[in-house]
Design a protein around this motif. Sequence first.
Motif, PDB file in Angstrom:
ATOM      1  N   LYS A 144       4.700   5.703  -5.311  1.00 39.23           N
ATOM      2  CA  LYS A 144       5.429   5.506  -6.563  1.00 39.23           C
ATOM      3  C   LYS A 144       5.097   6.587  -7.597  1.00 39.23           C
ATOM      4  O   LYS A 144       4.041   7.220  -7.548  1.00 39.23           O
ATOM      5  CB  LYS A 144       5.094   4.129  -7.134  1.00 39.23           C
ATOM      6  N   GLY A 145       5.980   6.762  -8.508  1.00 38.76           N
ATOM      7  CA  GLY A 145       5.748   7.691  -9.614  1.00 38.76           C
ATOM      8  C   GLY A 145       6.184   9.106  -9.302  1.00 38.76           C
ATOM      9  O   GLY A 145       6.254   9.514  -8.142  1.00 38.76           O
ATOM     10  N   PRO A 146       6.464   9.894 -10.344  1.00 41.00           N
ATOM     11  CA  PRO A 146       6.966  11.262 -10.157  1.00 41.00           C
ATOM     12  C   PRO A 146       5.909  12.226  -9.624  1.00 41.00           C
ATOM     13  O   PRO A 146       6.249  13.305  -9.133  1.00 41.00           O
ATOM     14  CB  PRO A 146       7.426  11.667 -11.564  1.00 41.00           C
ATOM     15  N   ARG A 147       4.625  11.861  -9.709  1.00 43.42           N
ATOM     16  CA  ARG A 147       3.565  12.777  -9.268  1.00 43.42           C
ATOM     17  C   ARG A 147       2.940  12.348  -7.939  1.00 43.42           C
ATOM     18  O   ARG A 147       1.863  12.808  -7.583  1.00 43.42           O
ATOM     19  CB  ARG A 147       2.483  12.866 -10.341  1.00 43.42           C
ATOM     20  N   ALA A 148       3.610  11.499  -7.239  1.00 40.51           N
ATOM     21  CA  ALA A 148       3.066  11.028  -5.957  1.00 40.51           C
ATOM     22  C   ALA A 148       2.921  12.187  -4.977  1.00 40.51           C
ATOM     23  O   ALA A 148       3.810  13.028  -4.847  1.00 40.51           O
ATOM     24  CB  ALA A 148       3.993   9.972  -5.371  1.00 40.51           C
ATOM     25  N   LYS A 149       1.782  12.257  -4.312  1.00 40.24           N
ATOM     26  CA  LYS A 149       1.535  13.319  -3.340  1.00 40.24           C
ATOM     27  C   LYS A 149       2.106  12.975  -1.968  1.00 40.24           C
ATOM     28  O   LYS A 149       2.325  13.861  -1.145  1.00 40.24           O
ATOM     29  CB  LYS A 149       0.034  13.587  -3.236  1.00 40.24           C
ATOM     30  N   ARG A 150       2.308  11.690  -1.729  1.00 44.05           N
ATOM     31  CA  ARG A 150       2.862  11.263  -0.443  1.00 44.05           C
ATOM     32  C   ARG A 150       4.250  10.674  -0.700  1.00 44.05           C
ATOM     33  O   ARG A 150       4.376   9.675  -1.393  1.00 44.05           O
ATOM     34  CB  ARG A 150       1.957  10.227   0.215  1.00 44.05           C
ATOM     35  N   ALA A 159       0.832  -1.206   0.000  1.00 43.25           N
ATOM     36  CA  ALA A 159       0.000   0.000   0.000  1.00 43.25           C
ATOM     37  C   ALA A 159       0.866   1.256   0.000  1.00 43.25           C
ATOM     38  O   ALA A 159       0.557   2.241  -0.690  1.00 43.25           O
ATOM     39  CB  ALA A 159      -0.917  -0.007   1.223  1.00 43.25           C
ATOM     40  N   ILE A 160       1.960   1.229   0.768  1.00 45.69           N
ATOM     41  CA  ILE A 160       2.873   2.380   0.790  1.00 45.69           C
ATOM     42  C   ILE A 160       3.509   2.584  -0.585  1.00 45.69           C
ATOM     43  O   ILE A 160       3.626   3.707  -1.081  1.00 45.69           O
ATOM     44  CB  ILE A 160       3.952   2.170   1.870  1.00 45.69           C
ATOM     45  N   TYR A 161       3.903   1.481  -1.212  1.00 43.70           N
ATOM     46  CA  TYR A 161       4.515   1.579  -2.543  1.00 43.70           C
ATOM     47  C   TYR A 161       3.544   2.200  -3.547  1.00 43.70           C
ATOM     48  O   TYR A 161       3.919   3.094  -4.327  1.00 43.70           O
ATOM     49  CB  TYR A 161       4.953   0.194  -3.020  1.00 43.70           C
TER      50      TYR A 161
END
Length: 230
Positions: free
Chosen positions: A179-185, A173-175
């Motif tokens: 993940k990704g360049p636009r992750a908010k967390r 769930a954390i991954y």
Amino acid sequence: MNGPEGLALADPAEVEWDSIDWAACEREVRRMRQRIFKATREGDWRKARNLQRLMLRSRANALIAVRQVTQRNAGRKTAGIDGEVALTSSTRAGVAERVMATRSTWRPLAVRRVHIPKASNPAKLRPLGIPVILDRCHQARVRNALEPEWEAQFEPRSYGFRPGRGCHDAIGAIYQACKGPRAKRVWALDADLAAAFDRIDHDRLLTALGDFPAREMIRGWLKAATEPSC
């Protein structure tokens, strides 16, 4: 409401441990858990409570609880203050008979207090309470009635100490969230509540249980005294 068929409401009788149909017992308990879960999801509390009472009276549930405690759990060879363990078919059958005979009358006993090394820091010790074997069996029996109710309404992103969930689910769930360049967390908080179970408000827990049929037995476990190990 119709109750569980066959073995679930059978009167307590002499148990032939090695001839028990464990697959049938597992099916019966699983079916009852599913019905409690469904009734809770639908907000039908009267039905949920009736099903929980059936589960608490269920012979299959009592047998499954005894099997879990005396055969499957890592602490099956560790005794409480009474020094009792059940490592043979005959002693397990005896425990099952006593559990079924005391389903509505059992009063929790004191737990044996021991100290074991902490996994995160073996130099430090943490206290561990070891209930007597009948208390452990009744706890497993009550859990099967209570757990599906709370699973039906619990936080979906909670993974600790829940059936069918574990650390790898939390990591996944954390991954997905990070993940990704636009992750908010992009960070995670690791926190520990010091002595959480030592300080938890028992009255608030009991209030949260509402009119759960085994509420008073749970109160007894929360209030159980401890005796130091020798």
